[in-house]
Design a protein around this motif. Structure first.
Motif, PDB file in Angstrom:
ATOM      1  N   LEU A 122       0.780  -1.241   0.000  1.00  0.00           N
ATOM      2  CA  LEU A 122       0.000   0.000   0.000  1.00  0.00           C
ATOM      3  C   LEU A 122       0.806   1.281   0.000  1.00  0.00           C
ATOM      4  CD1 LEU A 122      -1.639   0.607   3.518  1.00  0.00           C
ATOM      5  CD2 LEU A 122       0.412  -0.757   3.161  1.00  0.00           C
ATOM      6  N   THR A 123       2.056   1.240   0.436  1.00  0.00           N
ATOM      7  CA  THR A 123       2.853   2.474   0.468  1.00  0.00           C
ATOM      8  C   THR A 123       3.858   2.564  -0.675  1.00  0.00           C
ATOM      9  OG1 THR A 123       4.510   1.469   1.926  1.00  0.00           O
ATOM     10  CG2 THR A 123       2.676   2.642   2.972  1.00  0.00           C
ATOM     11  N   GLU A 124       3.959   1.517  -1.480  1.00  0.00           N
ATOM     12  CA  GLU A 124       4.970   1.477  -2.519  1.00  0.00           C
ATOM     13  C   GLU A 124       4.444   1.966  -3.871  1.00  0.00           C
ATOM     14  OE1 GLU A 124       8.368   0.534  -2.011  1.00  0.00           O
ATOM     15  OE2 GLU A 124       7.538   0.980  -0.022  1.00  0.00           O
ATOM     16  N   LYS A 125       5.376   2.339  -4.737  1.00  0.00           N
ATOM     17  CA  LYS A 125       5.029   2.830  -6.068  1.00  0.00           C
ATOM     18  C   LYS A 125       4.160   1.829  -6.823  1.00  0.00           C
ATOM     19  CE  LYS A 125       7.166   4.173 -10.471  1.00  0.00           C
ATOM     20  NZ  LYS A 125       8.451   4.302 -11.222  1.00  0.00           N
ATOM     21  N   GLY A 126       4.530   0.537  -6.724  1.00  0.00           N
ATOM     22  CA  GLY A 126       3.749  -0.483  -7.404  1.00  0.00           C
ATOM     23  C   GLY A 126       2.330  -0.588  -6.891  1.00  0.00           C
ATOM     24  N   GLY A 127       2.141  -0.321  -5.595  1.00  0.00           N
ATOM     25  CA  GLY A 127       0.793  -0.330  -5.031  1.00  0.00           C
ATOM     26  C   GLY A 127      -0.072   0.767  -5.613  1.00  0.00           C
ATOM     27  N   VAL A 128       0.516   1.940  -5.783  1.00  0.00           N
ATOM     28  CA  VAL A 128      -0.211   3.064  -6.387  1.00  0.00           C
ATOM     29  C   VAL A 128      -0.493   2.780  -7.855  1.00  0.00           C
ATOM     30  CG1 VAL A 128      -0.119   5.526  -6.929  1.00  0.00           C
ATOM     31  CG2 VAL A 128       0.826   4.691  -4.769  1.00  0.00           C
TER      32      VAL A 128
END
Length: 379
Positions: A122-128
């Protein structure tokens, strides 16, 4: 005097155990980076450090992170399900026609895209990026069927990854019915490391996208609104579903049914494919309706499985607020995918089954169509 002293001690103890967390304490501890964690039903939440919270997640602990939604004055969930019992399935021809239009290659393509992100944490670039991809994919489907009146929007959180909500409007305003899955992935050994999350829960996410497409393509017009939800942050305390469910509760939104789809593709080697139906934190009437949907529209049967435990998946966020929920697991609880929360949760592990995921997609179509078009017996 001794009796009075004992009474006072009991009162003081009760006050201590059930003391409300004040807004100032909540703000102060949040500023320190602490998280408010609910570990057990009926027991007050406790403060944990970020590392302590992640340790719970790493070891597969079930918990709610209520930091963002804590409400000491929230009423207890005591009301019975006013929408049950639910009318048995009666639209077999229409539903089977839609199921015949489901595309396994579409499910495979979406799953593969989601697993290509390094991680969907949820906090990582891939999550976004994953949440943006899901939103765009759903909006692209809607653009092909403008007469559906469907819409999709992000549900923004205080962390980086947003949830996604898609709505197919009904003839009347409500109550609504919901099917949800979580979009995030998690590597218990390395939060920022490779986390494909194929079974947890790329397949569930992909099944919802494909079911949504097939329903719109068929011109599905529910009598009451239905919503498709993709949640952020399930692995670290059901954060996304808690935020959405609590916002609906505060708004007074009536929810007739919530179906959670989480982990759909693993069949333990040596066992037969089945749906596992846990009995806790679900509604008995809605679970009975789910059994009937399985019997009418799926090619595999179900088994009653052991309880999945407190806060075990996103449906618990809704049941905890008194909404009726149902949750089909990918098998008996003892046979659930052991690779979830690891970097080897891929489509190539022994036991991964596209056919099993396809059965869940059929289940979603049958559930949403029957509950969206049909009227329940209790209304």
């Amino acid at each position: 005097m001794k009796l009075l002293f004992s009474f006072l001690c009991l009162a003081l103890t009760s006050t201590f155990v059930h003391a409300k967390i004040t807004p100032s304490e909540l703000a102060e501890n949040k500023a320190k980076g602490l998280r408010l964690i609910s570990l057990k039903d009926g027991v007050d939440p406790v403060w944990k450090t970020k590392d302590e919270t992640l340790d719970l997640a790493r070891h597969g602990g079930n918990f709610f992170d209520v930091t963002e939604v804590y409400d000491p004055d929230a009423p207890l969930r005591t009301a019975p399900n006013k929408y049950g019992p639910y009318r048995p399935p009666t639209h077999q021809a229409a539903v089977k026609g839609i199921i015949g239009n489901l595309s396994l290659p579409n499910i495979q393509s979406s799953t593969n895209t989601l697993t290509e992100f390094k991680t969907r944490y949820l906090t990582e670039k891939g999550g976004v990026e994953a949440s943006n991809w899901i939103l765009k994919s759903v909006q692209d489907i809607i653009s092909k069927y403008p007469s559906s009146g469907a819409s999709a929007k992000p549900f923004v959180h205080s962390w980086n990854q947003h949830s996604v909500i898609a709505t197919i409007p009904g003839v009347t305003e409500g109550p609504i019915s919901i099917v949800g899955a979580h979009m995030d992935s998690f590597n218990s050994e390395d939060l920022t490391g490779r986390s494909p999350g194929a079974d947890g829960d790329a397949t569930g996410t992909a099944s919802l996208i494909e079911a949504f497409r097939a329903l719109l393509a068929a011109g599905f017009k529910p009598s009451r609104p239905v919503e498709f939800h993709w949640y952020s942050g399930q692995f670290v305390g059901n954060l996304g579903s808690l935020a959405v469910a609590n916002s609906y509760k505060k708004a007074g939104t009536e929810v007739e049914a919530m179906l959670n789809i989480d982990a759909t593709a693993y069949v333990k080697p040596g066992t037969s494919p089945v749906f596992g139906l846990p009995s806790n934190y679900v509604d008995s009437d809605l679970t009975e309706f789910l059994r009937l949907v399985i019997e009418n529209y799926c090619g595999i049967t179900y088994v009653e499985t052991t309880e999945c435990g407190y806060a075990c998946a996103d449906h618990a966020s809704w049941s905890d607020l008194g909404y009726p929920t149902a949750f089909p697991a990918e098998g008996r609880w003892s046979d659930i995918n052991p690779y979830i929360r690891t970097y080897v949760d891929t489509t190539s592990v022994r036991g991964f089954s596209w056919e099993h995921t396809f059965e869940f997609t059929k289940l979603v179509v049958g559930f949403i169509y029957e509950i969206g078009v049909g009227r329940n017996l209790g209304a």
